[in-house]
Design a protein around this motif. Structure first.
Motif, PDB file in Angstrom:
ATOM      1  N   TYR A  25       0.879  -1.162   0.000  1.00  0.00           N
ATOM      2  CA  TYR A  25       0.000   0.000   0.000  1.00  0.00           C
ATOM      3  C   TYR A  25       0.913   1.206   0.000  1.00  0.00           C
ATOM      4  CZ  TYR A  25      -3.683  -3.243   1.346  1.00  0.00           C
ATOM      5  OH  TYR A  25      -4.572  -4.288   1.369  1.00  0.00           O
ATOM      6  N   VAL A  26       0.630   2.158  -0.894  1.00  0.00           N
ATOM      7  CA  VAL A  26       1.503   3.322  -1.058  1.00  0.00           C
ATOM      8  C   VAL A  26       0.660   4.586  -0.917  1.00  0.00           C
ATOM      9  CG1 VAL A  26       3.138   4.479  -2.586  1.00  0.00           C
ATOM     10  CG2 VAL A  26       2.928   1.985  -2.658  1.00  0.00           C
ATOM     11  N   ARG A  31      -1.678   1.403  -4.461  1.00  0.00           N
ATOM     12  CA  ARG A  31      -1.306   0.039  -4.123  1.00  0.00           C
ATOM     13  C   ARG A  31      -0.585  -0.616  -5.289  1.00  0.00           C
ATOM     14  NH1 ARG A  31      -6.736  -2.934  -2.695  1.00  0.00           N
ATOM     15  NH2 ARG A  31      -6.763  -1.211  -1.278  1.00  0.00           N
ATOM     16  N   VAL A  32       0.258  -1.557  -4.944  1.00  0.00           N
ATOM     17  CA  VAL A  32       0.923  -2.417  -5.919  1.00  0.00           C
ATOM     18  C   VAL A  32       0.341  -3.803  -5.675  1.00  0.00           C
ATOM     19  CG1 VAL A  32       3.113  -3.435  -6.639  1.00  0.00           C
ATOM     20  CG2 VAL A  32       3.034  -1.033  -5.904  1.00  0.00           C
ATOM     21  N   GLU A  36       0.058  -7.099 -10.699  1.00  0.00           N
ATOM     22  CA  GLU A  36       0.984  -6.173 -11.358  1.00  0.00           C
ATOM     23  C   GLU A  36       2.415  -6.690 -11.267  1.00  0.00           C
ATOM     24  OE1 GLU A  36      -0.806  -1.731 -10.708  1.00  0.00           O
ATOM     25  OE2 GLU A  36      -0.207  -2.829  -8.904  1.00  0.00           O
ATOM     26  N   LEU A  37       2.782  -7.187 -10.094  1.00  0.00           N
ATOM     27  CA  LEU A  37       4.136  -7.721  -9.916  1.00  0.00           C
ATOM     28  C   LEU A  37       4.362  -8.928 -10.817  1.00  0.00           C
ATOM     29  CD1 LEU A  37       6.899  -7.866  -8.536  1.00  0.00           C
ATOM     30  CD2 LEU A  37       5.797  -9.152  -6.679  1.00  0.00           C
ATOM     31  N   GLY A  66       7.480   3.998  -8.517  1.00  0.00           N
ATOM     32  CA  GLY A  66       6.655   4.536  -9.597  1.00  0.00           C
ATOM     33  C   GLY A  66       5.356   5.111  -9.054  1.00  0.00           C
ATOM     34  N   GLU A  67       4.746   4.400  -8.106  1.00  0.00           N
ATOM     35  CA  GLU A  67       3.512   4.878  -7.481  1.00  0.00           C
ATOM     36  C   GLU A  67       3.774   6.160  -6.678  1.00  0.00           C
ATOM     37  OE1 GLU A  67      -0.335   5.392  -6.473  1.00  0.00           O
ATOM     38  OE2 GLU A  67       0.361   3.872  -7.894  1.00  0.00           O
ATOM     39  N   ILE A  68       4.873   6.181  -5.926  1.00  0.00           N
ATOM     40  CA  ILE A  68       5.219   7.398  -5.173  1.00  0.00           C
ATOM     41  C   ILE A  68       5.428   8.567  -6.137  1.00  0.00           C
ATOM     42  CG2 ILE A  68       6.985   8.524  -3.751  1.00  0.00           C
ATOM     43  CD1 ILE A  68       7.408   5.781  -2.350  1.00  0.00           C
ATOM     44  N   ALA A  69       6.161   8.335  -7.222  1.00  0.00           N
ATOM     45  CA  ALA A  69       6.425   9.400  -8.199  1.00  0.00           C
ATOM     46  C   ALA A  69       5.123   9.918  -8.802  1.00  0.00           C
ATOM     47  CB  ALA A  69       7.363   8.896  -9.298  1.00  0.00           C
TER      48      ALA A  69
END
Length: 167
Positions: A25-26, A31-32, A36-37, A66-69
């Protein structure tokens, strides 16, 4: 009796985000997922040479960052286009990932984690990374609180040489 009820509520609320199909969870709503992985690992695997394997923790790191960015970009009204990503990745060791649909997303995540700091400034970006809550599914290890990467001693490369046969 009331103490037992409160403990039961606290125990179940702590598990509310413990979904086994979520890798991390981001932030408040990112979320990842395991899907996706798995897709990214499968796609990256198509680009490897014989004797190489995918470094799963590095892929998880790339997906998280990538999610944070993307969240930092949205918070700062920054638009990163596919053309921006393609230009950054062209000629890099990640360029082959652009030709594999299942690997392209992780390559773009890596690009975003480079492009967004260039737009907001590296200090501001680092502060945003450090202040973004990330809950990693424990089966993937622990996160370094400073840079939100998995602590496992890996190099950060998406691929590694496969173990030698017979040993």
């Amino acid at each position: 009796m009331a103490t037992g009820a409160i403990l039961a509520v606290l125990a179940t609320s702590a598990c509310a985000r413990a979904n086994p199909s979520v890798v991390a969870y981001v932030g408040s709503d990112g979320r990842v997922t395991q899907s996706e992985l798995d897709t990214a690992v499968s796609g990256i695997s198509q680009t490897l040479q014989p004797g190489q394997s995918v470094q799963e923790s590095a892929v998880v790191n790339a997906l998280i960052h990538g999610e944070i960015a993307q969240q930092v970009a949205a918070a700062n009204n920054i638009t990163i286009t596919d053309a921006d990503r393609d230009k950054l990745l062209k000629g890099s060791n990640l360029a082959p990932l652009l030709n594999i649909p299942d690997a392209k997303a992780v390559a773009y995540d890596v690009a975003d984690a480079q492009l967004v700091p260039a737009k907001v400034g590296s200090d501001a970006y680092l502060k945003a990374v450090q202040s973004t809550p990330v809950e990693l599914n424990p089966r993937y290890g622990q996160l370094n609180p400073e840079d939100r990467t998995i602590v496992d001693g890996s190099t950060g490369s998406l691929s590694t040489p496969a173990p030698a046969a017979g040993g």
